[in-house]
Design an enzyme around this catalytic site. Sequence first.
Site, short mmCIF file in Angstrom:
data_model
loop_
_atom_site.label_atom_id
_atom_site.label_comp_id
_atom_site.label_asym_id
_atom_site.label_seq_id
_atom_site.Cartn_x
_atom_site.Cartn_y
_atom_site.Cartn_z
N HIS A 8 -9.79 1.12 -0.65
CA HIS A 8 -9.68 1.88 0.60
C HIS A 8 -11.05 1.84 1.28
O HIS A 8 -12.03 2.35 0.73
CB HIS A 8 -9.36 3.34 0.33
CG HIS A 8 -7.93 3.62 -0.02
ND1 HIS A 8 -7.37 3.29 -1.21
CD2 HIS A 8 -6.95 4.24 0.71
CE1 HIS A 8 -6.10 3.68 -1.23
NE2 HIS A 8 -5.81 4.26 -0.08
N HIS B 155 0.85 -1.20 0.00
CA HIS B 155 0.00 0.00 0.00
C HIS B 155 0.88 1.25 0.00
O HIS B 155 1.30 1.75 1.04
CB HIS B 155 -0.94 0.00 1.21
CG HIS B 155 -2.04 1.01 1.12
ND1 HIS B 155 -3.37 0.69 1.21
CD2 HIS B 155 -2.01 2.35 0.92
CE1 HIS B 155 -4.11 1.78 1.09
NE2 HIS B 155 -3.30 2.81 0.92
N GLU C 7 -11.32 3.22 6.74
CA GLU C 7 -10.22 4.07 7.20
C GLU C 7 -10.85 5.20 8.02
O GLU C 7 -10.86 5.15 9.24
CB GLU C 7 -9.43 4.60 6.00
CG GLU C 7 -8.26 5.51 6.38
CD GLU C 7 -7.57 6.11 5.15
OE1 GLU C 7 -8.11 6.05 4.04
OE2 GLU C 7 -6.46 6.68 5.34
N HIS D 67 -6.41 -0.30 4.63
CA HIS D 67 -6.67 0.12 6.02
C HIS D 67 -7.66 -0.85 6.70
O HIS D 67 -7.26 -1.80 7.33
CB HIS D 67 -7.17 1.57 6.10
CG HIS D 67 -6.23 2.54 5.46
ND1 HIS D 67 -5.13 3.03 6.12
CD2 HIS D 67 -6.20 3.09 4.22
CE1 HIS D 67 -4.47 3.85 5.30
NE2 HIS D 67 -5.09 3.90 4.15
N ASP E 48 1.90 3.80 3.09
CA ASP E 48 0.84 4.60 2.49
C ASP E 48 1.40 5.76 1.65
O ASP E 48 1.53 5.64 0.45
CB ASP E 48 -0.12 5.12 3.58
CG ASP E 48 -1.49 5.48 3.04
OD1 ASP E 48 -1.72 5.32 1.83
OD2 ASP E 48 -2.36 5.94 3.83
N HIS F 24 1.34 4.94 -2.23
CA HIS F 24 0.87 5.84 -3.29
C HIS F 24 2.07 6.51 -3.97
O HIS F 24 2.89 7.14 -3.29
CB HIS F 24 -0.04 6.92 -2.71
CG HIS F 24 -1.35 6.39 -2.21
ND1 HIS F 24 -2.50 6.44 -2.95
CD2 HIS F 24 -1.68 5.75 -1.05
CE1 HIS F 24 -3.50 5.88 -2.26
NE2 HIS F 24 -3.02 5.45 -1.10
ZN LIG Z 1 -3.89 4.81 0.70
#
Ligand SMILES: [Zn+2]
Length: 348
Positions: free
Chosen positions: A208, A14, A211, A232, A290, A16
């Site tokens: 996602h 995970h 979260e 998450h 993340d 980005h």
């Molecule tokens: Zn994310």
Amino acid sequence: MAEFDPSKKWVELHLHLDGAVRTETLLEVARRRGLSLPADTVDDLVPHVSMNNPGHIDDMFHAFHTLIPVLSGDHAAIRRIAYELCEDQAQQGVVYFEARYCPHLLTSNLTGESGDDPTAAEVVELVNAGLQQGSKDYNIQARSLLCAIREHPEWSHEMVELCGKYSSDGVVGLDLAGGKVGYKEDANLPHIKAFQDAQRLGVHRTIHAGEVGGPEIVEEAVTEMHAERIGHGYHVLDDEDLYQRLKKEGMHFEVCPVSSYMTGAVQTDFKQHPAKRFAQDGANFSLSSDDPRVFLTSLTRERKFVKENWGFDDALISTLNLNAARACFLPEADKARLVSHVQMLQGP
Ligand SMILES: [Zn+2]
């Protein structure tokens, strides 16, 4: 497929792409393009594109609103950030990672120069090229996931098409990111349809969910959208039945420890976290950073963080790494090779 580097063992699922951009690169690209940023040195710019204290998820989106326009529409910059991510990951001993991004967010050229804006497909090709060159130069394996965005249902159909088109060129799955809007509203229907199409076409899926939103979003992701992993997922614990069901089914949760405090997804008590319950119960989850540059973290720091704050030991961290390898979206034969590579280095 190339062999896995025997000196590297970590797996990150995970991550980005646009949350992992070096601040130096942002400054250089902005200067070259004549774009203004809120500061003109690395030290001064960092606070504008990162979060150092627990806050609200909107603070994270603010950082992205500052950095994405610098990169968007710039062919060289898009290829470069993908390439540099390979170097940053390799330096941490990462053997395999999946970087995710939304190509549409990188298509518009804001410099006022016209005629050279990449299409979403061209953005994917630039990222693929950067990841492939970086993989070669830093002896690491990198794949990508394309993110549909909750606020932009009009992009979702194309995202599935792009996943199919570039499946042999490093794109291994589809994600759904963005805010909570659209849940159980008409705006959500194109996302649901896109994920159903993805399942039909054999495109891997992560979403996602849970979260900042509640367990109903996790439920929707799994039941209606056929998610194979949940990004998450902390708030799944607000629905004990759903949690037990997903635990039994072996659903994989991509836990991002530092991020979850920074965005306010969980309470700001570093000693408490839903993932401690996941660990107690032997649920299937892994650790990721993340948005490492936005949250001033790294996969290495995440491991340190969970050791210091959650009492996780090396054996558990190895298990979580193996969980990540087993939940990756590589084709089965390549995944089996990754799993045995990780097992060879850290034991079964
Ligand atoms: Zn994310």
